[in-house]
Design an enzyme around this catalytic site. Structure first.
Site, PDB file in Angstrom:
ATOM      1  N   HIS A 517       8.188  43.020  57.853  1.00 33.83           N
ATOM      2  CA  HIS A 517       9.572  42.559  57.687  1.00 33.83           C
ATOM      3  C   HIS A 517      10.022  42.791  56.236  1.00 33.83           C
ATOM      4  CE1 HIS A 517      12.804  39.332  58.084  1.00 33.83           C
ATOM      5  NE2 HIS A 517      12.600  39.341  56.773  1.00 33.83           N
ATOM      6  N   GLU A 518       9.212  42.347  55.292  1.00 34.82           N
ATOM      7  CA  GLU A 518       9.612  42.484  53.878  1.00 34.82           C
ATOM      8  C   GLU A 518       9.674  43.953  53.464  1.00 34.82           C
ATOM      9  OE1 GLU A 518      10.914  40.037  52.615  1.00 34.82           O
ATOM     10  OE2 GLU A 518      10.082  38.453  53.868  1.00 34.82           O
ATOM     11  N   HIS A 521      12.820  45.562  54.530  1.00 28.39           N
ATOM     12  CA  HIS A 521      14.023  45.147  53.792  1.00 28.39           C
ATOM     13  C   HIS A 521      14.446  46.238  52.800  1.00 28.39           C
ATOM     14  CE1 HIS A 521      15.525  41.366  55.023  1.00 28.39           C
ATOM     15  NE2 HIS A 521      14.454  40.648  54.729  1.00 28.39           N
ATOM     16  N   GLU A 578      18.269  40.816  58.063  1.00 23.23           N
ATOM     17  CA  GLU A 578      17.084  40.092  58.517  1.00 23.23           C
ATOM     18  C   GLU A 578      16.673  40.531  59.922  1.00 23.23           C
ATOM     19  OE1 GLU A 578      15.340  38.353  56.571  1.00 23.23           O
ATOM     20  OE2 GLU A 578      16.777  38.333  54.918  1.00 23.23           O
ATOM     21  N   ASP A 582      13.216  42.102  61.035  1.00 23.75           N
ATOM     22  CA  ASP A 582      12.350  41.529  62.084  1.00 23.75           C
ATOM     23  C   ASP A 582      11.921  42.612  63.077  1.00 23.75           C
ATOM     24  OD1 ASP A 582      12.389  38.967  61.101  1.00 23.75           O
ATOM     25  OD2 ASP A 582      13.884  38.206  62.522  1.00 23.75           O
TER      26      ASP A 582
HETATM   27 ZN   LIG Z   1      13.869  38.753  55.225  1.00 27.50          ZN
END
Ligand SMILES: [Zn+2]
Length: 678
Positions: A517-518, A521, A578, A582
C-alpha cells in the site's frame, strides 16, 4: 496510512481532552492475534467477505466508552499506551539519579497527572497570555499575537512552517498555509444540510461556554461566540477543500515575500516574519494565495476588539486539555462527545500518555524500542519490503496499459524509494526543552514552541531524511512523496499486522499488503506527480497519463457508490489515493507471497489454504466499529475509506480472490467491471 504531502494523516483518535473517568479500564482490551475462531462460518465469504472475517470480532468488541471507534489498530495502540504508562510511572519519581531524558519524560507525566495542582491553579497559567492579547494596540499588532500564539500551538489565522520545495526537493523553504479554524475542516462551516447547521449551532454554544469559563457573563460570551463564528467562517470560505488539496499544483505557489505582502496588505507580514523565528528568506510557498487575500480582507473589515475575542478563544481552545477539569470537560463534551460520539472521557493516565507521546515522542520512543523491537525485527521487515519492491517492479513491467518510456521512469522511481524501518537512526535531542515539574501547561507550551522552532530551523538547510514525522510507538505507516520514502515504525510491526507465530500467508496479507500500500502511494493520483527525487515533475507520456486517469476514475466511481453512514456516501475522490494504494498493495503482496511460496503449496492451516489466509490477513486488520458521529466526521476529513470497503472494495476487484474462495461469477464479491490500476 496517509501519504504526504497535503493529505491529512488521520489517526483513529485525534482530539485530545482531559478530566476524570468513571470507568477506567485496567487491562488492554481485545485479543490482538488472529485466530480462525474469529470467522463467522454462517456467512458466505463470496457474499460479504468483510462480514465473514469481521462480524464476530465486531460483535465481541463493542466500542469502549472512551473511544469514538474501536478497531484492530486501537487494540494495538492501547497495548502500547499501557507499556508507555508503566515506563512513565517509573520515571516520574523525583529521583536525582534519572538521566536527562528520564527527568523530562517523568516530570512531564507527573505534572500532567497532578490534577489537584492543576485544579488549584485555575486559569492563572493563562494570565500572561490573556494580558498580551488585551494589550494589543492596533491591528498591526495582530502579527505579534500570531507569532506568540502560533509558536505556542494555537491555530491562529493561518499556519506557518517549513516544507521541501515542491520543484527542488533538495531545498527546504518557508511555507504559509490556510488555517485558523476551530472545527475540523472548512466543510463544517459551509455545508448547508440540517446536520451541519445543527453542529454549527452546537459549536457556537461550546465557544460561548468556554468564554463563560474564562469569567465572561453569559450575554457577553454569547456575543463573543458569534464573533468567533463569523471570523472563522470567513477564513473557511477562503480555504481550499481537502479533495482539491490532494492536487499538488493547487497548493504550490512560491512567491517573493514582498509579493505576499502585496497580496495580503492588511496583515503586518514584516512584523510577523521578523518575530516568527524563521531565517530571513526572500521567497516562500504560499499554498493558497486566495486564502491570504481573503484573510487580509477579514483583517481589514473586523475590529481590533473582535480580533482580540478570536485570539482569546483560540488560546483557551488550544490549552483546554491542560487546564482545570471544567475546561477539560467542556472541551471533551463538544469535540469528542458531540462531534465524534465518544461517550466518556478517557482516564487521565491515557490522556497524559498521549500528550507526553506527542510532545516528547522520540524521548519515549527510544525507551519503547528498547523494550519491543530489536535489530532482528528491522532485518525481517526489510527483507519483506525488498520482496514487495521486487513484486511491484514485476507488476510495472507486466502492465499492458503503460508504455516503455513511462515504465522506465516508474522503475527509476521505485528503485529510489528509501525504507525507514522501526525507529530513526539518530534520536532527536530535547536538551534545549525545559520540562519543569509542577508546570503542566508550561511544559506543553514550551514543547509546542520547541517543535515549531525545530521545523523552522530546517529552512535553508539540506533535507534531513532521518527526521521522522512521528514517534516509533505509532501504529501507522506512511509514504512521503517529496522524500520518496516509506516509514514503518516499530508500533505497527506487531500482531495482527506482523506475527512471528503466524504463517507467511497471514503476514503477507497483513503487513505485506500494508507495505505494498505505502509503496504504491508513490504511484497514486497524487504521488505519481512527483519524480524519483521528490520533485513535482511530470514523468509520464501523455497517452499513459490518460490511461492512468481512466483507470483511477474507475476506482473513484466504485468507492463513491459505497455508503459511509446513513445519509452519506464515501467521497471517492478524497479517498482515491488510499483506495488505489489498497488495491495495488494487495495485488503486489499477493505476487510476493506466490513468489516466496515458489510453487510449493503450503499445508492448509485451520482448513484454510494459503491463498485464503492471505485475504484474511488483510480483512482481519480492518475489523472495526465506529459511532455514527465518528463515521460522519471521517467521511469529511479522512482520505481513507471505512474498513468494510477497504476490504470488500479491494478483494472484489481481484480474480485471485474469487479463485481462492471459489466464488461464482455472479457472487456479490465479484465485480462485473473490475477496476485495476496496478
Ligand atoms: Zn495510505
Amino acid at each position: 496510512m496517509a501519504s504526504r504531502p497535503l493529505a491529512v494523516v488521520v489517526l483513529l483518535c485525534t482530539l485530545p481532552a482531559l478530566a476524570q473517568s468513571p470507568a477506567a479500564s485496567e487491562e488492554p482490551k481485545g485479543n490482538v492475534r488472529f485466530s480462525a475462531d474469529m470467522l463467522d462460518k454462517s456467512i458466505d465469504p463470496c457474499v460479504n467477505f468483510y462480514n465473514y472475517a469481521c462480524s464476530r470480532w465486531k460483535a465481541q468488541n463493542p466500542i469502549p466508552g472512551d473511544h469514538p471507534g474501536w478497531g484492530r489498530f486501537n487494540e494495538l495502540q492501547e497495548r502500547g499506551e499501557y507499556m508507555v504508562r508503566d515506563m512513565l510511572q517509573k520515571y516520574s519519581a523525583d529521583d536525582p539519579h534519572r538521566s536527562g531524558t528520564e527527568q523530562k519524560i517523568g516530570d512531564y507525566y507527573q505534572s500532567c497527572m497532578d490534577e489537584s495542582a492543576i485544579e488549584s491553579a485555575g486559569a492563572r497559567p493563562l494570565e500572561n497570555e490573556l494580558k498580551a492579547i488585551n494589550d494589543l494596540k492596533s491591528k498591526q499588532d495582530l502579527a505579534k499575537a500570531a507569532v506568540r500564539l502560533q509558536r505556542e500551538g494555537a491555530a491562529v489565522l493561518f499556519s506557518f512552517s517549513s516544507d521541501q520545495d515542491f520543484k527542488d526537493a533538495t531545498q527546504v523553504i518557508a511555507e504559509a498555509d490556510q488555517g485558523g479554524m476551530g472545527l475540523p475542516d472548512r466543510e463544517y462551516y459551509v455545508k448547508t444540510d440540517a446536520k451541519s447547521v445543527e453542529l454549527r449551532h452546537q459549536y457556537v454554544q461550546h465557544v460561548q461556554k468556554m468564554f463563560e469559563l474564562l469569567g465572561d457573563s453569559s450575554a457577553k460570551a454569547a456575543a463573543e461566540a458569534k464573533t468567533v463564528m463569523k471570523i472563522e467562517t470567513s477564513l473557511a470560505k477562503a480555504a481550499l477543500d481537502l479533495t482539491s488539496r490532494r492536487d499538488p499544483t493547487k497548493v504550490y505557489h512560491k512567491m517573493a515575500v514582498k509579493d505576499l505582502a502585496t497580496l495580503s496588505p492588511s496583515f503586518n507580514w514584516t512584523g510577523y516574519l521578523q518575530g516568527i523565528g524563521a531565517p530571513l528568506t526572500e521567497s516562500l510557498n504560499v499554498t493558497e494565495p486566495e486564502f491570504f487575500k481573503q484573510m487580509s480582507q477579514a483583517v481589514k473589515k473586523t475590529s481590533l476588539s473582535d480580533w482580540k475575542t478570536y485570539l482569546r478563544w483560540q488560546l483557551v481552545h488550544a490549552t483546554a486539555p491542560m487546564l482545570p477539569s471544567k475546561f477539560v470537560n467542556e472541551n471533551f463534551n463538544f469535540f469528542d462527545k458531540t462531534l465524534s460520539g465518544t461517550k466518556e472521557i478517557p482516564p487521565r493516565w491515557k490522556r497524559c500518555v498521549r500528550f507526553a507521546s506527542g510532545d516528547l515522542g522520540e524521548a519515549i520512543g527510544q525507551k519503547y524500542v528498547d523494550l519491543t523491537f530489536g535489530a532482528e525485527g528491522k532485518e525481517r521487515t526489510l527483507k519483506m519490503v525488498q520482496l514487495l519492491e521486487k513484486a511491484l517492479s514485476q507488476d510495472i513491467d507486466g502492465l499492458d496499459w503503460m508504455g516503455p518510456e513511462t515504465k522506465k521512469q516508474a522503475q527509476v522511481k521505485l528503485a529510489a524509494i528509501g525504507n525507514r524501518i522501526g525507529y530513526p537512526d539518530k534520536w532527536r535531542n530535547y536538551s534545549s526543552l525545559d520540562i519543569v515539574r509542577g508546570d503542566a501547561l508550561g511544559n506543553s507550551l514550551r514543547a509546542n514552541e520547541f517543535e515549531f522552532q525545530r521545523q523552522l530551523n530546517k529552512i535553508g538547510k539540506p533535507v534531513d531524511k532521518n527526521d521522522w514525522p512521528y514517534p516509533p510507538m505509532t501504529v501507522n505507516a506512511t509514504y512521503n512523496a517529496q522524500l520518496n520514502n516509506i516509514t514503518f515504525p516499530a508500533g505497527i510491526l506487531q500482531p495482527p499486522f506482523y506475527d512471528k507465530q503466524a504463517d507467511d500467508a497471514m503476514n503477507f496479507g497483513g503487513i505485506g499488503a500494508v507495505i505494498g500500500h505505502e509503496l504504491t502511494h508513490g504511484f497514486d493520483d497524487e504521488g505519481s506527480q512527483f519524480d524519483s527525487q521528490g520533485n513535482l515533475r511530470n514523468w509520464w507520456t501523455e497517452q499513459d497519463k490518460k490511461e492512468f486517469e481512466s483507470r483511477t476514475k474507475c476506482v473513484a466511481d466504485q468507492y463513491s457508490g459505497y455508503p459511509a453512514v446513513a445519509d452519506l456516501k464515501v467521497n471517492g475522490k478524497l479517498t482515491l489515493g488510499e483506495n488505489v494504494a489498497d488495491n495495488g498493495g494487495m495485488r503486489i503482496a499477493y505476487m510476493a507471497l506466490l513468489s516466496s511460496i515458489a510453487g510449493a503449496e503450503p499445508v492448509p492451516v485451520d482448513d484454510l489454504t494459503a491463498e485464503q489466509r492471505f485475504f484474511l490477513g488483510w480483512a482481519n486488520v480492518w475489523c472495526q466499529n465506529r459511532t455514527d458521529e465518528f463515521a460522519r466526521m471521517l467521511v469529511t476529513v479522512d482520505p481513507h475509506s471505512p474498513g468494510e470497503w477497504r476490504v470488500n472494495g479491494a478483494v472484489s476487484n481481484m480474480p485471485e480472490f474469487r479463485q481462492a474462495y471459489h466464488c461464482k461469477a455472479d457472487a456479490p464479491m465479484v465485480r462485473q467491471n473490475e477496476c485495476r490500476v496496478w
